[in-house]
Design a protein around this motif. Structure first.
Motif, PDB file in Angstrom:
ATOM      1  N   ASP A   1      -7.424   1.671  -7.181  1.00 50.31           N
ATOM      2  CA  ASP A   1      -8.552   2.331  -7.832  1.00 50.31           C
ATOM      3  C   ASP A   1      -8.339   2.321  -9.342  1.00 50.31           C
ATOM      4  O   ASP A   1      -7.375   2.890  -9.854  1.00 50.31           O
ATOM      5  CB  ASP A   1      -8.674   3.769  -7.324  1.00 50.31           C
ATOM      6  N   TYR A   2      -9.249   1.661 -10.078  1.00 54.46           N
ATOM      7  CA  TYR A   2      -9.100   1.553 -11.521  1.00 54.46           C
ATOM      8  C   TYR A   2      -9.137   2.918 -12.209  1.00 54.46           C
ATOM      9  O   TYR A   2      -8.439   3.154 -13.202  1.00 54.46           O
ATOM     10  CB  TYR A   2     -10.217   0.694 -12.110  1.00 54.46           C
ATOM     11  N   GLN A   3      -9.949   3.830 -11.737  1.00 54.62           N
ATOM     12  CA  GLN A   3     -10.154   5.098 -12.426  1.00 54.62           C
ATOM     13  C   GLN A   3      -8.983   6.048 -12.242  1.00 54.62           C
ATOM     14  O   GLN A   3      -8.591   6.744 -13.181  1.00 54.62           O
ATOM     15  CB  GLN A   3     -11.446   5.744 -11.926  1.00 54.62           C
ATOM     16  N   THR A   4      -8.414   6.095 -11.043  1.00 50.29           N
ATOM     17  CA  THR A   4      -7.352   7.063 -10.764  1.00 50.29           C
ATOM     18  C   THR A   4      -5.960   6.451 -10.739  1.00 50.29           C
ATOM     19  O   THR A   4      -4.965   7.170 -10.855  1.00 50.29           O
ATOM     20  CB  THR A   4      -7.610   7.751  -9.416  1.00 50.29           C
ATOM     21  N   GLY A   5      -5.867   5.144 -10.550  1.00 50.02           N
ATOM     22  CA  GLY A   5      -4.564   4.506 -10.393  1.00 50.02           C
ATOM     23  C   GLY A   5      -4.004   4.634  -8.988  1.00 50.02           C
ATOM     24  O   GLY A   5      -2.878   4.205  -8.730  1.00 50.02           O
ATOM     25  N   ALA A   6      -4.784   5.195  -8.053  1.00 52.66           N
ATOM     26  CA  ALA A   6      -4.310   5.397  -6.681  1.00 52.66           C
ATOM     27  C   ALA A   6      -4.356   4.082  -5.901  1.00 52.66           C
ATOM     28  O   ALA A   6      -5.246   3.248  -6.098  1.00 52.66           O
ATOM     29  CB  ALA A   6      -5.161   6.452  -5.976  1.00 52.66           C
ATOM     30  N   ILE A   7      -3.384   3.911  -5.010  1.00 55.30           N
ATOM     31  CA  ILE A   7      -3.331   2.745  -4.135  1.00 55.30           C
ATOM     32  C   ILE A   7      -3.476   3.209  -2.694  1.00 55.30           C
ATOM     33  O   ILE A   7      -2.711   4.069  -2.232  1.00 55.30           O
ATOM     34  CB  ILE A   7      -2.019   1.974  -4.310  1.00 55.30           C
ATOM     35  N   ALA A   8      -4.447   2.665  -1.983  1.00 53.61           N
ATOM     36  CA  ALA A   8      -4.672   3.002  -0.580  1.00 53.61           C
ATOM     37  C   ALA A   8      -4.227   1.832   0.290  1.00 53.61           C
ATOM     38  O   ALA A   8      -4.603   0.686   0.048  1.00 53.61           O
ATOM     39  CB  ALA A   8      -6.146   3.307  -0.332  1.00 53.61           C
ATOM     40  N   HIS A   9      -3.413   2.140   1.303  1.00 50.72           N
ATOM     41  CA  HIS A   9      -2.982   1.129   2.273  1.00 50.72           C
ATOM     42  C   HIS A   9      -4.035   1.090   3.378  1.00 50.72           C
ATOM     43  O   HIS A   9      -4.181   2.028   4.154  1.00 50.72           O
ATOM     44  CB  HIS A   9      -1.617   1.508   2.835  1.00 50.72           C
ATOM     45  N   LEU A  10      -4.777  -0.028   3.468  1.00 51.40           N
ATOM     46  CA  LEU A  10      -5.928  -0.110   4.356  1.00 51.40           C
ATOM     47  C   LEU A  10      -5.596  -0.642   5.742  1.00 51.40           C
ATOM     48  O   LEU A  10      -6.135  -0.158   6.739  1.00 51.40           O
ATOM     49  CB  LEU A  10      -7.000  -0.998   3.719  1.00 51.40           C
ATOM     50  N   ALA A  11      -4.740  -1.656   5.824  1.00 52.34           N
ATOM     51  CA  ALA A  11      -4.485  -2.285   7.113  1.00 52.34           C
ATOM     52  C   ALA A  11      -3.228  -3.150   7.028  1.00 52.34           C
ATOM     53  O   ALA A  11      -2.769  -3.496   5.934  1.00 52.34           O
ATOM     54  CB  ALA A  11      -5.674  -3.133   7.550  1.00 52.34           C
ATOM     55  N   SER A  12      -2.687  -3.505   8.209  1.00 49.09           N
ATOM     56  CA  SER A  12      -1.516  -4.371   8.284  1.00 49.09           C
ATOM     57  C   SER A  12      -1.631  -5.289   9.489  1.00 49.09           C
ATOM     58  O   SER A  12      -2.252  -4.936  10.494  1.00 49.09           O
ATOM     59  CB  SER A  12      -0.221  -3.551   8.417  1.00 49.09           C
ATOM     60  N   GLN A  13      -1.010  -6.471   9.381  1.00 50.25           N
ATOM     61  CA  GLN A  13      -0.907  -7.396  10.501  1.00 50.25           C
ATOM     62  C   GLN A  13       0.527  -7.907  10.580  1.00 50.25           C
ATOM     63  O   GLN A  13       1.124  -8.298   9.581  1.00 50.25           O
ATOM     64  CB  GLN A  13      -1.873  -8.569  10.344  1.00 50.25           C
ATOM     65  N   PHE A  14       1.088  -7.901  11.799  1.00 49.57           N
ATOM     66  CA  PHE A  14       2.469  -8.331  12.014  1.00 49.57           C
ATOM     67  C   PHE A  14       2.589  -9.835  11.838  1.00 49.57           C
ATOM     68  O   PHE A  14       1.749 -10.601  12.324  1.00 49.57           O
ATOM     69  CB  PHE A  14       2.925  -7.921  13.412  1.00 49.57           C
ATOM     70  N   LEU A  15       3.665 -10.273  11.163  1.00 45.91           N
ATOM     71  CA  LEU A  15       3.903 -11.689  10.916  1.00 45.91           C
ATOM     72  C   LEU A  15       5.090 -12.228  11.692  1.00 45.91           C
ATOM     73  O   LEU A  15       5.050 -13.355  12.186  1.00 45.91           O
ATOM     74  CB  LEU A  15       4.119 -11.934   9.418  1.00 45.91           C
ATOM     75  N   GLY A  16       6.177 -11.451  11.795  1.00 44.61           N
ATOM     76  CA  GLY A  16       7.344 -11.936  12.521  1.00 44.61           C
ATOM     77  C   GLY A  16       8.619 -11.277  12.047  1.00 44.61           C
ATOM     78  O   GLY A  16       8.646 -10.528  11.068  1.00 44.61           O
ATOM     79  N   ASP A  17       9.705 -11.563  12.775  1.00 43.40           N
ATOM     80  CA  ASP A  17      11.028 -11.007  12.487  1.00 43.40           C
ATOM     81  C   ASP A  17      11.862 -12.033  11.737  1.00 43.40           C
ATOM     82  O   ASP A  17      12.067 -13.152  12.216  1.00 43.40           O
ATOM     83  CB  ASP A  17      11.709 -10.618  13.803  1.00 43.40           C
ATOM     84  N   ARG A  18      12.296 -11.672  10.540  1.00 40.54           N
ATOM     85  CA  ARG A  18      13.173 -12.502   9.718  1.00 40.54           C
ATOM     86  C   ARG A  18      12.575 -13.884   9.454  1.00 40.54           C
ATOM     87  O   ARG A  18      13.258 -14.902   9.511  1.00 40.54           O
ATOM     88  CB  ARG A  18      14.559 -12.614  10.356  1.00 40.54           C
ATOM     89  N   ILE A  19      11.301 -13.894   9.146  1.00 39.91           N
ATOM     90  CA  ILE A  19      10.623 -15.128   8.760  1.00 39.91           C
ATOM     91  C   ILE A  19      10.761 -15.338   7.252  1.00 39.91           C
ATOM     92  O   ILE A  19      11.251 -14.465   6.536  1.00 39.91           O
ATOM     93  CB  ILE A  19       9.135 -15.085   9.151  1.00 39.91           C
ATOM     94  N   GLU A  20      10.320 -16.488   6.781  1.00 37.46           N
ATOM     95  CA  GLU A  20      10.289 -16.777   5.350  1.00 37.46           C
ATOM     96  C   GLU A  20       8.852 -17.088   4.950  1.00 37.46           C
ATOM     97  O   GLU A  20       8.263 -18.041   5.461  1.00 37.46           O
ATOM     98  CB  GLU A  20      11.202 -17.952   5.005  1.00 37.46           C
ATOM     99  N   ILE A  21       8.282 -16.288   4.051  1.00 36.04           N
ATOM    100  CA  ILE A  21       6.909 -16.480   3.600  1.00 36.04           C
ATOM    101  C   ILE A  21       6.938 -17.293   2.314  1.00 36.04           C
ATOM    102  O   ILE A  21       7.532 -16.884   1.324  1.00 36.04           O
ATOM    103  CB  ILE A  21       6.209 -15.125   3.375  1.00 36.04           C
ATOM    104  N   GLU A  22       6.287 -18.439   2.333  1.00 32.80           N
ATOM    105  CA  GLU A  22       6.329 -19.334   1.183  1.00 32.80           C
ATOM    106  C   GLU A  22       5.157 -19.135   0.229  1.00 32.80           C
ATOM    107  O   GLU A  22       5.330 -19.239  -0.986  1.00 32.80           O
ATOM    108  CB  GLU A  22       6.370 -20.787   1.668  1.00 32.80           C
ATOM    109  N   ALA A  23       3.966 -18.861   0.749  1.00 29.53           N
ATOM    110  CA  ALA A  23       2.801 -18.749  -0.132  1.00 29.53           C
ATOM    111  C   ALA A  23       1.658 -18.058   0.593  1.00 29.53           C
ATOM    112  O   ALA A  23       1.583 -18.063   1.821  1.00 29.53           O
ATOM    113  CB  ALA A  23       2.358 -20.128  -0.617  1.00 29.53           C
ATOM    114  N   ILE A  24       0.776 -17.437  -0.204  1.00 27.30           N
ATOM    115  CA  ILE A  24      -0.475 -16.867   0.296  1.00 27.30           C
ATOM    116  C   ILE A  24      -1.601 -17.481  -0.524  1.00 27.30           C
ATOM    117  O   ILE A  24      -1.602 -17.392  -1.754  1.00 27.30           O
ATOM    118  CB  ILE A  24      -0.509 -15.339   0.168  1.00 27.30           C
ATOM    119  N   THR A  25      -2.569 -18.098   0.155  1.00 24.63           N
ATOM    120  CA  THR A  25      -3.634 -18.802  -0.541  1.00 24.63           C
ATOM    121  C   THR A  25      -4.994 -18.327  -0.059  1.00 24.63           C
ATOM    122  O   THR A  25      -5.317 -18.482   1.127  1.00 24.63           O
ATOM    123  CB  THR A  25      -3.530 -20.316  -0.298  1.00 24.63           C
ATOM    124  N   PRO A  26      -5.814 -17.726  -0.930  1.00 28.01           N
ATOM    125  CA  PRO A  26      -7.175 -17.365  -0.534  1.00 28.01           C
ATOM    126  C   PRO A  26      -8.022 -18.610  -0.291  1.00 28.01           C
ATOM    127  O   PRO A  26      -7.786 -19.664  -0.889  1.00 28.01           O
ATOM    128  CB  PRO A  26      -7.698 -16.569  -1.739  1.00 28.01           C
TER     129      PRO A  26
END
Length: 220
Positions: free
Chosen positions: A147-172
């Motif tokens: 939130d630009y006005q308050t500086g608050a961060i809301a955690h909206l959702a999560s999705q499981f990826l794996g155990d001890r994986i290596e994440i190389e990149a995130i591309t929209p």
């Protein structure tokens, strides 16, 4: 006061400049989190410590708001309070009854999403991991709103990826049109590999994103 905070955030993230160029992934300015030059990452600025220091270092914002991550299993909120410099991770410790562990945020892969309807905030995805006393390091893709006005961060959702994986990149998805999505490039283990071995199998996973959710592609 609201105008001052908003200007500080915009300057810290260089968000408007990125949108003007039509680029949906960005790196922070040299005075902020880090600068990527020739695949090298410069050291972070001096860290004052604690939750307020994490916000200052990540978002160039002096605020009493905290970066909290909800544990996916029970929604317990864990506050990020420090950094693991060598691994380029922000972290926070937690205790849930007899279980103790850490939450680890891979801040270098924080990826803004130019979703419509977010004029007063910035939505982003970023991977984080949850550890326990055991050997597992369970990675998730988290969605957050700043939130630009308050500086608050809301955690909206999560999705499981794996155990001890290596994440190389995130591309929209490009162009970033409906249906909105991001694709993760990561390495996991084959069925023949033990958990002690480094992940050796490359794969990609796509997630659809909205203002309130993040969902895996039906093809996965």
């Amino acid at each position: 006061m609201k105008l001052f905070v908003r200007v500080a955030v915009v300057l810290g993230l260089v968000f408007l400049a990125v949108i003007a160029l039509g680029i949906y992934r960005f790196n922070f300015t040299e005075d902020d989190l880090y600068v990527r030059e020739n695949d090298m990452v410069r050291p972070l600025a001096e860290f004052d410590g604690g939750a307020q220091g994490v916000m200052q270092r990540l978002f160039n914002l002096d605020t009493r708001e905290q970066f909290r991550i909800r544990l996916p299993d029970n929604n317990k909120a864990v506050t990020l309070t420090g950094f693991k410099e060598e691994q380029h991770l922000a972290f926070g410790e937690y205790q849930d009854e007899v279980v103790r562990g850490e939450v680890l945020l891979d801040y270098r892969k924080l990826t803004p999403l130019n979703l419509p309807g977010n004029a007063e905030s910035m939505q982003f995805v970023v991977p984080f991991a949850v550890t326990t006393q055991g050997s597992g390091v369970f990675w998730y893709l988290g969605m957050f709103r700043f939130d630009y006005q308050t500086g608050a961060i809301a955690h909206l959702a999560s999705q499981f990826l794996g155990d001890r994986i290596e994440i190389e990149a995130i591309t929209p998805k490009e162009p970033f049109d409906p249906p909105y999505s991001v694709t993760l490039a990561l390495k996991t283990r084959t069925q023949e590999q033990s958990m002690a071995e480094a992940p050796g199998e490359y794969m990609e996973r796509t997630f659809f994103v909205t203002l309130t959710s993040i969902l895996p592609s039906s093809s996965q």
